[in-house]
Design a protein around this motif. Sequence first.
Motif, PDB file in Angstrom:
ATOM      1  N   LYS A 342       1.902   5.640  19.157  1.00 28.31           N
ATOM      2  CA  LYS A 342       1.261   6.961  19.121  1.00 28.31           C
ATOM      3  C   LYS A 342      -0.118   6.861  18.490  1.00 28.31           C
ATOM      4  CE  LYS A 342       4.577   9.078  16.737  1.00 28.31           C
ATOM      5  NZ  LYS A 342       5.569  10.025  16.230  1.00 28.31           N
ATOM      6  N   PRO A 366      11.262   4.419  17.255  1.00 28.32           N
ATOM      7  CA  PRO A 366      11.281   5.536  16.301  1.00 28.32           C
ATOM      8  C   PRO A 366      12.667   5.759  15.689  1.00 28.32           C
ATOM      9  CG  PRO A 366      11.064   6.345  18.540  1.00 28.32           C
ATOM     10  CD  PRO A 366      10.978   4.861  18.626  1.00 28.32           C
ATOM     11  N   TRP A 420       5.764   0.782   7.815  1.00 22.47           N
ATOM     12  CA  TRP A 420       6.300   2.141   7.882  1.00 22.47           C
ATOM     13  C   TRP A 420       6.081   2.815   6.532  1.00 22.47           C
ATOM     14  CZ3 TRP A 420       7.716   4.675  12.080  1.00 22.47           C
ATOM     15  CH2 TRP A 420       7.975   3.920  13.232  1.00 22.47           C
ATOM     16  N   ALA A 465       1.520  13.779  13.694  1.00 27.90           N
ATOM     17  CA  ALA A 465       1.839  12.678  14.611  1.00 27.90           C
ATOM     18  C   ALA A 465       2.859  13.095  15.664  1.00 27.90           C
ATOM     19  CB  ALA A 465       2.359  11.477  13.821  1.00 27.90           C
ATOM     20  N   GLU A 490       6.317   7.511   9.447  1.00 31.29           N
ATOM     21  CA  GLU A 490       5.298   7.140  10.432  1.00 31.29           C
ATOM     22  C   GLU A 490       4.683   5.814   9.994  1.00 31.29           C
ATOM     23  OE1 GLU A 490       3.342   7.110  13.629  1.00 31.29           O
ATOM     24  OE2 GLU A 490       4.693   8.794  13.330  1.00 31.29           O
ATOM     25  N   PRO A 494      -1.729   5.691   9.570  1.00 34.59           N
ATOM     26  CA  PRO A 494      -1.392   6.388  10.816  1.00 34.59           C
ATOM     27  C   PRO A 494      -2.625   6.471  11.713  1.00 34.59           C
ATOM     28  CG  PRO A 494      -1.698   7.957   9.049  1.00 34.59           C
ATOM     29  CD  PRO A 494      -1.876   6.606   8.443  1.00 34.59           C
ATOM     30  N   THR A 593      13.240   8.063  12.338  1.00 30.96           N
ATOM     31  CA  THR A 593      11.981   8.715  11.953  1.00 30.96           C
ATOM     32  C   THR A 593      12.089  10.226  12.111  1.00 30.96           C
ATOM     33  OG1 THR A 593      11.147   8.527  14.195  1.00 30.96           O
ATOM     34  CG2 THR A 593      10.598   6.758  12.701  1.00 30.96           C
TER      35      THR A 593
END
Length: 2047
Positions: A342, A366, A420, A465, A490, A494, A593
């Motif tokens: 993403k 995810p 992460w 996000a 995320e 990011p 997530t």
Amino acid sequence: MALVVYLKTVTELRGKGDRIAKVSFRGLSFYSRVLENCEDEARFEEAFRWPVASKVDGNEMLEIHIYNYSKVFTNRLIGTFRMVLQKVVEEGHLEVSDTLIDDNNTAIQTSISIEIRYQPMDGSVRVWSDGEFLDVPEEREMFQFETESLLSSHSHSSGTPPGRSSHGIPAFRKAGKGVFSAMKLGKVRSSKDDHKKGDDAAILEMEDLDRKAMRLGGGLDPDTISLASVTAVTTNVSNKRSKPDIKMEPSAGRPVDYQISVTVIEARQLVGLNMDPVVCVEIGEDKKYTSMKESTNCPYYNEYFVFDFHVPPDVMFDKILKLSVIHSKNLLRSGTLVGTFKLDVGTVYSQPEHQFYHKWAMLSDPDDITAGCKGYIKCDIAVVGKGDNIKTPHKANETDEDDIEGNLLLPEGVPSERQWARFYVKIYRAEGLPKMNTSIMANVKKAFIGENRDLVDPYVQVQFAGQKGKTSVQKSSYEPIWNEQIIFTEMFPPLCKRMKVQIRDSDKVNDVAIGTHFIDLRKIANDGDKGFLPTMGPAWVNMYGSTRNYTLMDEHQDLNEGLGEGVSFRARLLISVAVEILDTTSPEIMSSTEVQMEPVSNISESATGKLEEFFLFGSFLEATMVDRRIGDKPINFEVTIGNYGNQLDGVSKPVSGKKKKREGGGESDEEESELIQNSSDEETEDDGDLVSVSSTPPMKPVITDRNYFHLPYFEKKPCIYIKSWWQDQRRRLYNSNIMDKIADKLEEGLNDVQEIIKTEKAYPERRLRGVLEELSTGCSRFVTLANKDQNQAGRTKLDRERLKSCMREMESMGQQAKTIRSQVKRNTVRDKLKLALNFLQRLRFLADEPQHSIPDVFIWMMSNNKRIAYARIPTKDILFSIVDEEMGKDCGKVKAVFLRLPGKKGFGPAGWTVQAKLEMYLWLGLNKQRKDFLSGLPNGFEENKAVKGTGLQAVPPISLTYNMKQVFQLRAHMYQARSLFAADTSGLSDPFARVFFSTHSQVTEVLSETLCPTWDQLLVFDNVELYGEATELRDDPPIIVIEIYDQDTVGKAEYIGRTFAKPLTKMVDEHYGPPRFPPQLEYYQIYRGNCTAGELLAAFELLQIPYDDEEIRRALIAVHDFAVPQIKIGPAGRTELPPIDGPTDVDRGPILPVPLGIRPVLSRYRIEVLFWGLRDLKRINLAQVDRPRVDIECAGKGIQSALIQNYKKNPNFSTLVKWFEVDLPENELLHPPLNIRVVDCRAFGRYTLVGSHAVTSLRKFIYIPPDKRSNNWANTARLANGYLALTNGTSRSRPYSRPISHSSGDIVVNMDSEPNVKKMETVVKLDATSDAVVKIDVNEEEKEKDKKKKKKKKGEEIEDEEPDESMLDWWSKYFASIETMMENLRVQEAAWAEAEEREDLEIAAEGAEIKSDDSCTKGTKPKEKNKIKSSKDKKKSHGSDGTEKKVPKPKVDELLVYNKELETEFDHFEDWLHTFNLYRGKAIDDDDQNIVDDDRIVGRFKGSLCMYKLPLSDEITRDVGFDPNMGMFQSIPHNDPINVLVRVYVIRATDLHPADINGKADPYVVIKLGKSEIKDKENYISKQLNPVFGKSFDIEATFPMESMLTVSVYDWDLVGTDDLIGETKIDLENRYYSKHRATCGIASNYSLHGYNVWRDPQKPTQILAKLCKEGKLDGPHYGPGGKVKVANRIFLGPTDIEDENGLKKQTEEHLALTALKHWEEIPRVGCKLIPEHVETRPLLNPDKPGIEQGRLEMWVDMFPMDVPSPGPAIDISPRKPKRYELRVIIWNTDEVILEDDDYFTGEKSSDIFVRGWLKGQQEDKQDTDVHYHSLTGEGNFNWRFVFPFDYLMAEEKIVISKKESLFSWDETEYKIPARLTMQVWDADHFSADDFLGAIELDLNRFPRGAKTAKQCSIDMVLNEQELPTISIFKQKRVKGWWPFVARDENDDLELTGKVEAELHLMTAEEAEKSPVGLGRNEPDPLEKPNRPNTSLSWLLSPMRVACILAWRQYKMPCLVLLLCTAGLIFLGLLIFSIPSALSQKMVSFLG
């Protein structure tokens, strides 16, 4: 820490009068009291005290000015005392007596006596107390104390009201071009390097500036000279007024077109077994899928997707772009997600060129964050807005970037290993929510639901996000408390920049947003080495949106969603943000997530800062320009800060409400929130608590003119004041303010520098040095101030970290500024300016404070209780501080505020009209600092308090009455405007200007039908009354607003644009003369919304009208009697003004012209016009243009062209050159525009305007006679070309080499003929007078080749050096050229990068001694560029010999590939013939100025201009063959019609916009020229967005009638009409006539046959002879030994050529060609001739203006029909793929992992078979037979696969043609890399087969197979890059062992088997000759494998298998069992037979 000065006496004064002293230190001045009627001695006996924030430096200076005081006029300086404080700093105490000095720095008799004491903070000087001095008088408590004022040009005035006078550092004002305008007022410096000590500028009294400036000119450092920029308002003149923002329209919420293109190329290393992957591209709500690729972990797609959006930029950039890989998705099932990636669209847009190109996106799962990388997708992503053009790298043969890690899809600076992280957003509580239901709604709800209160049910939603999290809903609460946290998981950092936090109202029907706030993660984190993770708060964030009165349909609901600028405070929310990096290895981690929500503990009240009482005061000094639509009703203004002052829902009572809130933290009662307004009985308590007065009394407007009204605020100015309570977080705003002020100063300085460069004034480098000096001083000042503040308690982590990082940044910026300052030279100004602009961006970014404190102030204009228009003022701009730098830029200043319509109403024309203009004074500070709140107002007022509050000193006034007013006359010299907006359908306007000043307005006359009106008009405004003190008005007059309108015959005038100006003010006692008067004309930029709409050339002066002496005497008597004086202007006053010249112009009646001293000085010019022809004229009013004529006009004079008798037959003019003479200003910048108009002459003498064009700048047409003595321009041109070639990546392959001198003075230039970049070593500087010889050396090539051969490694396959001529075709040449182009681009990028790196290193090396001379700067010398280039290249070439193992490039002749249009490279071929677009119709409004408004173009005029001053020197006209009729346009061709053969070659298109639903297109080419059209519809290319056309088209055309060539690409549709994808237009006529010879490109070599055959009908010798003849050059002379001489240049080259039979013969063509290739070096006439080339042109679609729809590669040849016809067109048809057959024999496998367990025996075994296919042909996969029951992993097959395929050798791609689906009309062609996949499987009968492992071999480069199974290892896959590779296309036959690999559960590759295979490649013909069978079939069968007999299938012979298995496993038990069985049988038989045997025995015995 303080400095105290005790001023005792001044003696030896002359005369008798009132005396006043001014004492200045560090930019802060104090005035003494006025001593009346002093004679020779003035005893002041006063102390002045400065609290000092930073240590006093010994070099700082104290200044004392002594004046004669005057009540009416300005004070007159007697003398000045200056003293350096070195002694004071050392001793701490000093008494001084000294004489004063006058203006000339000479001592005068008057002397002064003072005493100074200084106490530093560290106590290093002895301690003293204030008591040692006289007490400071009481009245001086009004003073404010401030520290240094270095950064700000706005210091505060202080002193007692009656005698205050303005002072402070006067920021520079543009005052004509006199000395004053070139001065920045600084300390008088004796030496140049004095300024390095960073002292403060001294204060000079304004009235003496002019005289002083004259004398100081010599002593001032030129670096600090400032020239104000051309828009006069950009510089602020003094300290009482702020500059307004000229751009009125909000640009934020307006929707714009965007196009996002994503190319998914391939995926690699996908985790999973035998997948069928599909890639999904998702942007916001839109999803698109690629096709599915079967059973592969590295699918190749090369699919292109386009998404179109029409949304505001903020919405666009917040959208999330998501790439996901899905396994086996089909119609019935959704498939399983493998991984996603993403990022937000904003991240892509902020990349260079707005794109990521060929980058690998790393996928993660995810749902399981512990899983690691799930694979990679290679893609291109580009975001194009309107007007952006994206430079796509060339889409030719892309070599695979195997370096995935080095090419990850991440912005620069983001680490490749992302981790992460958890993002915690804590939501505590909210305050001040608006009522969300009106009473009606409440009643309805009550009826239905039974609830009684006003209802708002708030909850908070956070989006980040692409995920959303919500808090719980708090029912019916205006002050909800949540105490919850939302957790996002995320990757960190990011790739989504913003977090959206929104308070929403939960509703049964639909939820509505109450307010939105965006958190920019870049602002709450720092990624530097001393950086910090995102953190914020706990802090309040303020939310703004629509007005607070609730309506059912809120027209401004968008504002609550965060689109556009909020027009009212909505609520504030207490939140905090924190980030925690996760350790994914720890077992207790949540692996999903999903967004989580948890409660958090409450937070104390004090956590966000101490609650303080703030006081806001405002005064409305003027309200003018009120829109006439609301002029009939009373108007009042409301000011609010947060909810305080809001009439709608008011705010809690100041004390009880807040106290209660502080204790309980809960809601305050409803009753306490009731509205309190103007009820003065609240005034209790000692500190004078008072009620807020937040709105002015209603008042009826008075008419100004027919557009605007004004409110009669004459003597009486209404005031407002509001008390409010906020957490005291002023520090944040203070730091922002300091940085903002540094940034403002920097911006102003940089504008100056740009202006100096633009207007070509002298010494821009000096001004830039001054600007950088100021910047570094400012930065160090920030660090000093911020240092004090580091230990403040009660601050959030972000405050502390931000402060540290800001200090670090500012310190380094200051250092860098110093370093750059020392490097600024005249030739580096532009580069350094760019760096300084980067500083500006950085400063603005740093100054933006992410944690809010006090909400913004809103000013609303109300009419009839309706909210009409508003202005929003950031709190920080009006916040008070005692430290000057920290103070808001508008605090305590008069600011011009323009009110505008709220929300969407403010877009477009409605937003341009001013709703009202306020002159407003605002002050915001702590209530306890309130005593100074009036100090910045213009002096001369009395306060009017509310009646009840008179007893309290502290009550602010509700209005001010001014008893001092000055009377002025304003003269507006309106000279001309240019480039105005076209407001009428004719494409012109009828402009007039309306000038507003205070409450007056006047208009100029209307000039019809022009965009460049010259009004030449003086507007005189008499009796302009301004309130306040004379000196203040002189320094800082109010602004003038000038609006330009278009007069319409019907309806009201239409608005064109607006600009602001400040007048130059002359007071009564000033002389009207140089340097300040008369004022100079200046250009003011006119704005229409955010777009520019032209420029105004004007000057403005404000002249004070003197009073009669008699009147003054009366007034003085009145003052003595304590009466208010009323002074009238007597008749005598007027006569003293400078005279106005009467109207000299008889025709114009009473209009006054601009007087002589101001209008420009004129000279006589001649303008020659070349009339060539008119093109593409559209119909006018449905009638065709038949007999057009061109009218040229400039400055009232003009000329008409000859009439074109029949436009259709011949649109060219019969008379080519005409001229006229005109008087134009000497200053080129003031030249008026030249207007070109085309009219159509109709019957009966009627004329119709067709279209017009205004040439705004005539500079490029000014003729400069050549200087006969020096002919150096040829050299400079050549050097420039060499440099251009480098910078544009288009370098010709034969660069200049080192010169060798000859005895004759010739210069020989060796020309290397090898087209390789590394030859670029030097650029030759040739002397124009000498001859130059250019030699091509053929032997060099041979040597090079030998070297290369030797260097080759033995292990490598040696390729044939010389490719076979017959093999080569045009495409070989094309691909070789593209490779060269890519190489050039790479080298160029590397060179730029290296240069930039060096630049950074230089800046970083901030040593004390900076050697500025040694520092070599970017781009100054082309030579260096080359060196960088060549060195890089050498490195590269060594690499290719050694490490990279790349085969050397075969020697192929090349052409030049331009990755842009030829026009941009050669200046649109306007070397002598220019094209002027003719416009008609209204202009459209567009924020983007770059876009040409194509709809308005009604045709084109071709011609040229030449202007020169008269008289012209005779030398020119005396030249041989000078034709007087042609003027300066000698030797141009005739313009009679000419027949031409046009040959268009279309090669390919790339990145076409999809036109079909399936995301593809079926493109074909359409060529149109004049009436001829060629449609190539039958040859459309199915389902391709990158089609290769490879076609040439011939069209015959006649210039000039048919000269515009249109090449379009259409999409073929089976049903309906075909759609246009895009088109490109080429003006062939300009090309044809250009001196660059664009008819047919000149090839790099001359050949008679083969792929590089010469295609021009004229040979090089003929072309050269023709050029020499046209240019009147001597030559060409061919000499022996391969020489040719042209003019004074000699070229050398080979002289023999091979014909088709290989025979050599003599020729001069090579020599001629060498001369042509270096034609730009020929003196006088030389220019670059166009080489053989391919150009890349963008395709545009009229429906989507400004956005590229793809690109087209093509070129055009033109051949005149009157010369021999050219040969046939070159064959460029696409290469047909060659048919090959790949035979793969699978011999054996080994060590295959064993997958099955035996039922009986539990043994491990596998039923092995091998599967193989070529990539892209999965459906044709082939399997071997099964080797059953392999117990060791060995398998024997002897099985043959046969794969036929079509292959393109040049592109290294397999070509597959197949139908996409059942319903497809025709086949689609795919190009796919040649890769062979082999897999090993375990066969199962009843369940799916098990995948064991695979290997994929790239047939062009794969590792050589191992000789034995033992030597075969997994390293062959892991270290593929390092191993030598082979290509099956060169090797033809290969045998060996290769490993099978698969991923284990940890995603690591493991070895799962080995395969022995043999690959054999044959062409189709060879395969036909020796056919083979599949498997082991005939013909040429393979023998059966020798498999162990255990290898049987269960199904076929179960018993045998069982027996074999049992015997193998249980051999011993079986033997024992057999023996036992035999024994048992024996025993049984024995027992069985014993009785009979016994009986027999017995019988026989008994016998």
